[in-house]
Enzyme design. Structure first.
Site: not given
Length: 167
Positions: A67-68, A71
């Protein structure tokens, strides 16, 4: 797991899943409370909450890292890296990354007051979160005197612990 091992794991996942290099650091940050991790825009580092790794295990850690990294890669490419952006949602779906991490803290129940007061005259009850001086205040309906029916649970536990420490 140390910060160096975390950085190597993030770099490996970045190469395998995204096909791109991770050139910054992965850091465990124990000050994070409600989130599994965060991507720092200024330094491009990724911080991971060690509590989520300890509580939910390796698979949850992998999901948070993916998920990170979504980003991370979208921000470096100049695309929409925020949760509401289409680019971000599309990359999450392509990589099989979770949109949210598992909850670290349980939601608190809403209570209807910690203290319960009753009017001696009309028997009206008043739940309150903050303790009040019954000698100073009166009933709002009939101006009768108030008495305390129920006290805050934390106060009772504190009194019990003080009594136990004396003996």
């Amino acid at each position: 797991m140390t910060n160096e091992e975390l950085t190597k794991l993030i770099a490996k996942i970045s190469r395998d899943v995204f096909g791109k290099a991770f050139r910054h650091q992965g850091i465990f940050n124990s000050r994070l409370r409600t989130t599994g991790g965060r991507y720092l825009l200024s330094s491009h580092n990724i911080e991971i909450n060690p509590a989520s790794y300890n509580k939910f295990g390796y698979d949850e850690l992998i999901g948070i890292i993916k998920h990170e990294l979504c980003h991370y890669h979208l921000h470096l490419e100049g695309k929409g890296y925020k949760h509401r952006d289409k680019d971000f949602r599309k990359l999450l779906q392509e990589t099989g990354s979770p949109r949210f991490c598992s909850l670290l803290t349980e939601k608190r129940r809403q209570t209807n007051g910690f203290y319960l007061y009753e009017c001696i005259s009309c028997k009206s009850q008043f739940p309150r979160k903050i303790r009040m001086n019954t000698a100073k205040y009166r009933c709002g309906r009939c101006s009768g005197k108030l008495r305390t029916l129920q006290r805050k649970v934390a106060d009772e536990k504190r009194k019990e612990s003080i009594n136990k420490s004396r003996f």
